[in-house]
Design an enzyme around this catalytic site. Structure first.
Site, PDB file in Angstrom:
ATOM      1  N   TRP A 221       5.416  11.870 -15.704  1.00 15.18           N
ATOM      2  CA  TRP A 221       4.410  12.150 -14.680  1.00 15.18           C
ATOM      3  C   TRP A 221       4.839  13.479 -14.080  1.00 15.18           C
ATOM      4  CZ3 TRP A 221       4.298  12.759  -9.302  1.00 15.18           C
ATOM      5  CH2 TRP A 221       3.042  12.635  -8.698  1.00 15.18           C
TER       6      TRP A 221
ATOM      7  N   HIS B 235     -18.980   9.497  16.285  1.00 15.19           N
ATOM      8  CA  HIS B 235     -18.149  10.601  16.770  1.00 15.19           C
ATOM      9  C   HIS B 235     -17.970  11.694  15.711  1.00 15.19           C
ATOM     10  CE1 HIS B 235     -17.369   8.345  20.365  1.00 15.19           C
ATOM     11  NE2 HIS B 235     -16.991   7.308  19.635  1.00 15.19           N
TER      12      HIS B 235
ATOM     13  N   ASN C 260      14.152  11.093 -14.452  1.00 13.87           N
ATOM     14  CA  ASN C 260      13.132  10.723 -13.471  1.00 13.87           C
ATOM     15  C   ASN C 260      13.642  11.168 -12.105  1.00 13.87           C
ATOM     16  OD1 ASN C 260      11.040   9.511 -12.014  1.00 13.87           O
ATOM     17  ND2 ASN C 260      12.182   7.590 -11.831  1.00 13.87           N
ATOM     18  N   GLY C 261      12.806  11.892 -11.362  1.00 13.90           N
ATOM     19  CA  GLY C 261      13.232  12.383 -10.049  1.00 13.90           C
ATOM     20  C   GLY C 261      12.938  13.864  -9.949  1.00 13.90           C
TER      21      GLY C 261
ATOM     22  N   ARG D 195       4.625   4.048 -15.373  1.00 13.99           N
ATOM     23  CA  ARG D 195       5.356   4.898 -14.432  1.00 13.99           C
ATOM     24  C   ARG D 195       4.963   6.374 -14.547  1.00 13.99           C
ATOM     25  NH1 ARG D 195       9.574   2.721 -12.060  1.00 13.99           N
ATOM     26  NH2 ARG D 195      10.436   4.790 -11.764  1.00 13.99           N
TER      27      ARG D 195
ATOM     28  N   LYS E 147      -8.908   1.686  -3.135  1.00  9.40           N
ATOM     29  CA  LYS E 147      -9.005   1.114  -4.476  1.00  9.40           C
ATOM     30  C   LYS E 147     -10.115   1.800  -5.253  1.00  9.40           C
ATOM     31  CE  LYS E 147      -6.266  -0.778  -4.641  1.00  9.40           C
ATOM     32  NZ  LYS E 147      -4.998  -1.334  -4.202  1.00  9.40           N
TER      33      LYS E 147
ATOM     34  N   GLU F  10      -8.728  -0.380   2.499  1.00 10.08           N
ATOM     35  CA  GLU F  10      -8.251  -0.801   1.181  1.00 10.08           C
ATOM     36  C   GLU F  10      -9.367  -0.657   0.142  1.00 10.08           C
ATOM     37  OE1 GLU F  10      -5.508  -1.152  -0.060  1.00 10.08           O
ATOM     38  OE2 GLU F  10      -5.677  -2.440  -1.811  1.00 10.08           O
TER      39      GLU F  10
ATOM     40  N   CYS G 183       8.559   8.701 -13.555  1.00 12.91           N
ATOM     41  CA  CYS G 183       8.618   8.790 -14.995  1.00 12.91           C
ATOM     42  C   CYS G 183       9.297   7.524 -15.477  1.00 12.91           C
ATOM     43  CB  CYS G 183       9.445   9.990 -15.442  1.00 12.91           C
ATOM     44  SG  CYS G 183       8.781  11.551 -14.861  1.00 12.91           S
TER      45      CYS G 183
ATOM     46  N   GLU H 269      -9.257   5.456  -6.115  1.00 10.45           N
ATOM     47  CA  GLU H 269      -8.080   5.508  -6.976  1.00 10.45           C
ATOM     48  C   GLU H 269      -8.428   5.310  -8.457  1.00 10.45           C
ATOM     49  OE1 GLU H 269      -5.319   2.333  -6.097  1.00 10.45           O
ATOM     50  OE2 GLU H 269      -3.659   3.342  -7.075  1.00 10.45           O
TER      51      GLU H 269
ATOM     52  N   LYS I 106       2.704   3.922 -10.890  1.00 12.45           N
ATOM     53  CA  LYS I 106       2.877   2.655 -10.172  1.00 12.45           C
ATOM     54  C   LYS I 106       3.943   2.765  -9.090  1.00 12.45           C
ATOM     55  CE  LYS I 106       2.237  -1.821  -9.664  1.00 12.45           C
ATOM     56  NZ  LYS I 106       1.014  -2.136  -8.923  1.00 12.45           N
TER      57      LYS I 106
HETATM   58  O1  M6R Z   1       5.409   0.035  -4.128  1.00  8.43           O
HETATM   59  P1  M6R Z   1       4.749   0.384  -2.820  1.00  8.43           P
HETATM   60  O2  M6R Z   1       4.057  -0.783  -2.200  1.00  8.43           O
HETATM   61  O3  M6R Z   1       5.701   1.011  -1.857  1.00  8.43           O
HETATM   62  O4  M6R Z   1       3.660   1.464  -3.192  1.00  8.43           O
HETATM   63  C1  M6R Z   1       2.953   2.145  -2.198  1.00  8.43           C
HETATM   64  C2  M6R Z   1       1.759   2.888  -2.772  1.00  8.43           C
HETATM   65  O5  M6R Z   1       2.174   3.877  -3.660  1.00  8.43           O
HETATM   66  C3  M6R Z   1       0.799   1.942  -3.503  1.00  8.43           C
HETATM   67  O6  M6R Z   1       0.385   0.894  -2.679  1.00  8.43           O
HETATM   68  C4  M6R Z   1      -0.449   2.700  -3.976  1.00  8.43           C
HETATM   69  O7  M6R Z   1      -1.186   3.104  -2.881  1.00  8.43           O
HETATM   70  C5  M6R Z   1      -1.284   1.807  -4.915  1.00  8.43           C
HETATM   71  N1  M6R Z   1      -1.410   2.455  -6.194  1.00  8.43           N
HETATM   72  C6  M6R Z   1      -2.636   1.516  -4.404  1.00  8.43           C
HETATM   73  O8  M6R Z   1      -3.371   0.703  -5.267  1.00  8.43           O
END
Ligand code: M6R
Length: 525
Positions: free
Chosen positions: A66, A441, A90-91, A27, A422, A418, A2, A425, A520
Site C-alpha cells: 500500500w 446553519h 511495512n511502515g 493490508r 461506509k 457510519e 503492507c 468508503e 484494513k
Molecule cells: O482497527 P481500527 O478500529 O483502529 O481501525 C480504524 C479505522 O481505520 C477503521 O475503522 C476504518 O475507518 C474502516 N475501514 C471503516 O470501515
C-alpha cells in the site's frame, strides 16, 4: 499498511506463497512481489500476479504493498534488493532522505525501504544480527522487516510500531504481518514487540528478547469467504452469530471505572463512531476524540479508553503512548488481544467479533455497539438478534443521485456518520453526514433535486428530526427514511446501512472487500 509473509521450511514454496499473499492482501493491494533468490514483483492484484508464478524456492520473503513513499510502480514494489540484501518492509522511515544522502548509491526506487537494504548491505558483517542492530538504531520511523541475505539460509526480521509475528511449526517457520497468513500450517506463534530483531530458520528461531510462544485457538474457517460473494457480505451476516460471544465478556470491573471516572475515548474511523455511540447511549462522563487529533487536545487524562478492532492503528497507538507518558491509565477494546494496543493497556477488553477480512468494518462495529450495551447491562440477546434480522431482511432503496447525505439527530447522528463513511468508503461516491439540526446553519444550501438523503429516524430526538426532514424535502431532495421498530432501532439500522453501501458498491462494479487507496489495518500516520 503492507502485508509481509516469509517462509523457511520444507513445504512447496508456491503453496505457502499463494496462501500467505492472499491472506495478507487486505493490508495493501496496489503491488505485490517476492524474493526467493530471484526478485519478482509487479503492480496489481495478487490473483493476477500469481497467475504468472510457477515455482517458488524456499526460503522466500513476499509483500503486498500500500504505497506510502513513491507511487505505484513495479520499481517501487517490494522486495528491494541492494547487493546481497533483500528487504520487505511495512511502515515508514522518516529520515530516509538524510540516510540516502549519506550513501553513495544509485537508487532504483523512490521508496524509503531501499535505504534499509542499502544500509544492511553496507554494514554486512559475518554476524548479521549485529548489522541489523546497528542499522535499525539508525532508522527513525516504523518498520516490520523481513530480510534475506544471499548465501545465508535464515530469514531475518526486525520490528518497531507495526505488527510482525513468527509462526513456529515442526521444522518450519513463518514471518508475517498477520496470524492468518500461516494459520493453516501452525497455530503456534510469537507476537514480536517493539525493538525485537532476530531470525528464523526452519523450526528454529532467535530473538534478542525472550518471547513466549502462544497458541491460537480461534476459528480459522472464519478467514474464508464460504459461499458469500464478498467477505463484507459474509461478515454482515455473521453479526447474528456474534451477539452471545460479545456479551459473554464480564465487564463488572470496567463498569465501575466508567461509573466513577472521566474518560477520554481515542479511536479512528468506524471505531470513532462507536465511541460516540457509547456517549449517546450511556450517562458516563466520556469524551470521544479522533486519535490523530488527540495529542493536540489532550490535557492531563487520568483514564483513556482506546477502541480499535485491529489494535494496530498507528494513530491510536501513538495517542495512547502520549497519554501514558502523561500518566493516564489505559483501557482498550480490541479484536486482537495480543495486539500492540493490548500490550500498552492496563485493561484489555476482547471484542470477540471473530476475524474480519473486509476492509470495511461491519461485525467489529456491531461488536463495539454491543459492548456499549453490555456496559450498561442491556443484554437482551434474543431481541438484539431479532433487530439484526430486521436489518438483514429490510428491502433496500436505490441511491441514484450525485450527492448523498446521511442525516440524523442524537444517536441517529452516529448512524448517519457510519452510514456516510461506509457508503463513500466502498462506493467512492461522496457522501457526508450532518446532525439534522445543523442543516439550517449551512449545509442546506447543498440540497436540490440532485440529492439523495438517507434519514435515520430512531426514537432518540425523533420529533425534532421530523421537522428537519421536512426542511430537506422542501428543497426537492429525494429522502429515504430508514424505518425500523423502536426496539434496538440502532442495531437494525446499522446492519441496513452496511447492506446499503455493499449493495451499491456491487452495482457500481466496485470490490467492497478492497476499496481503492485503503487498507484494513492502518499502520502509517
Ligand atoms: O482497527 P481500527 O478500529 O483502529 O481501525 C480504524 C479505522 O481505520 C477503521 O475503522 C476504518 O475507518 C474502516 N475501514 C471503516 O470501515
Amino acid at each position: 499498511m503492507c502485508g509481509i509473509i516469509g517462509y523457511s521450511g520444507d513445504r512447496e514454496g508456491l503453496e505457502v506463497l499463494k496462501y500467505g499473499l492472499k491472506a495478507v492482501e487486505y493490508r495493501g493491494y496496489d503491488s505485490v512481489g517476492y524474493y526467493d533468490g530471484t526478485l519478482v514483483k509487479d503492480v496489481g492484484k495478487v490473483d493476477d500476479f500469481l497467475k504468472k508464478v510457477e515455482k517458488v524456492n524456499v526460503p522466500f520473503i513476499a509483500h503486498t504493498r500500500w504505497a506510502t513513499h513513491g507511487g505505484v510502480s513495479p520499481k517501487n514494489a517490494h522486495p528491494h534488493k541492494v547487493g546481497k540484501i533483500t528487504v520487505v518492509h511495512n511502515g515508514t522511515i522518516e529520515n530516509y532522505k538524510e540516510l540516502k544522502e549519506q550513501l553513495n548509491h544509485n537508487w532504483n526506487s523512490e521508496t524509503d525501504t531501499e535505504v534499509i537494504a542499502a544500509l544492511l548491505d553496507k554494514y554486512n558483517e559475518e554476524n548479521f544480527l549485529e548489522t541489523i542492530k546497528k542499522v535499525i538504531s539508525m532508522l527513525k520511523g516504523t518498520f516490520a522487516l523481513a530480510i534475506i541475505r544471499d548465501g545465508d539460509p535464515k530469514i531475518y526480521f526486525a520490528k518497531k510500531d507495526t505488527p510482525l509475528l513468527l509462526g513456529i511449526g515442526e521444522n518450519e517457520s513463518f514471518i508475517a504481518s498477520d496470524l492468518i497468513a500461516f494459520l493453516p500450517y501452525t497455530n503456534k506463534f510469537i507476537r514480536l514487540e517493539d525493538g525485537d530483531f532476530g531470525y528464523v530458520y526452519k523450526g528454529t528461531y532467535w530473538i534478542n528478547n525472550k518471547r513466549e510462544i502462544k497458541e491460537f485457538e480461534g476459528n480459522v474457517e472464519a478467514a474464508f469467504k464460504g459461499s458469500y460473494e464478498t467477505f463484507m457480505l459474509k461478515e454482515i451476516h455473521e453479526q447474528l452469530d456474534i451477539v452471545p460471544q460479545v456479551f459473554s465478556v464480564d465487564l463488572s470491573e470496567i463498569r465501575d471505572i466508567f461509573k466513577n471516572n472521566r474518560i477520554d475515548i481515542i479511536s479512528a474511523g468506524t471505531s470513532y463512531h462507536a465511541a460516540w455511540y457509547l456517549k449517546y447511549l450511556t450517562n458516563y462522563d466520556v469524551q470521544p476524540y479522533v486519535a490523530s487529533e488527540y495529542p493536540y487536545l489532550m490535557r492531563d487524562p487520568e483514564w483513556i479508553f482506546a477502541i480499535s478492532q485491529s489494535g494496530e492503528t498507528i494513530d491510536t497507538i501513538k495517542a495512547v503512548k502520549k497519554a501514558k507518558e502523561k500518566g493516564a491509565k489505559v483501557i482498550s477494546l480490541t479484536n486482537y488481544i495480543s495486539s500492540t494496543l493490548a500490550s500498552l493497556s492496563d485493561y484489555v477488553i476482547p471484542l470477540n467479533a471473530g476475524i474480519e477480512i473486509g476492509v470495511a468494518a461491519t461485525k467489529t462495529f456491531m461488536a463495539q455497539l454491543l459492548f456499549a450495551h453490555n456496559l450498561i447491562e442491556d443484554r437482551n440477546i434474543d431481541e438484539i438478534k431479532e433487530a439484526i434480522k430486521r436489518g438483514l431482511e429490510a428491502p433496500l432503496f436505490d441511491i441514484k443521485r450525485e450527492k448523498v447525505f446521511f442525516l440524523g439527530r442524537a444517536i441517529n447522528y452516529v448512524l448517519a456518520m457510519e452510514g456516510a463513511l461506509k457508503f463513500k468508503e466502498i462506493t467512492y461516491i461522496p457522501a457526508e453526514a450532518f446532525p439534522a439540526g445543523e442543516m439550517k446553519h449551512g449545509p442546506l444550501s447543498l440540497f436540490d433535486d440532485n440529492t439523495d438523503v438517507v434519514f435515520f429516524l430512531g426514537p432518540q430526538g425523533r420529533d425534532l428530526a421530523k421537522v428537519n426532514l421536512e426542511e430537506v424535502e422542501a428543497r426537492g431532495a429525494h429522502v429515504h427514511k430508514v424505518i425500523f421498530p423502536d426496539q434496538y432501532y440502532t442495531i437494525s439500522a446499522t446492519v441496513f446501512l452496511q447492506r446499503l453501501a455493499h449493495d451499491h458498491a456491487l452495482k457500481l462494479g466496485r470490490d467492497p472487500d478492497k476499496p481503492r487507496n485503503l487498507a484494513k489495518s492502518v499502520t502509517v500516520e
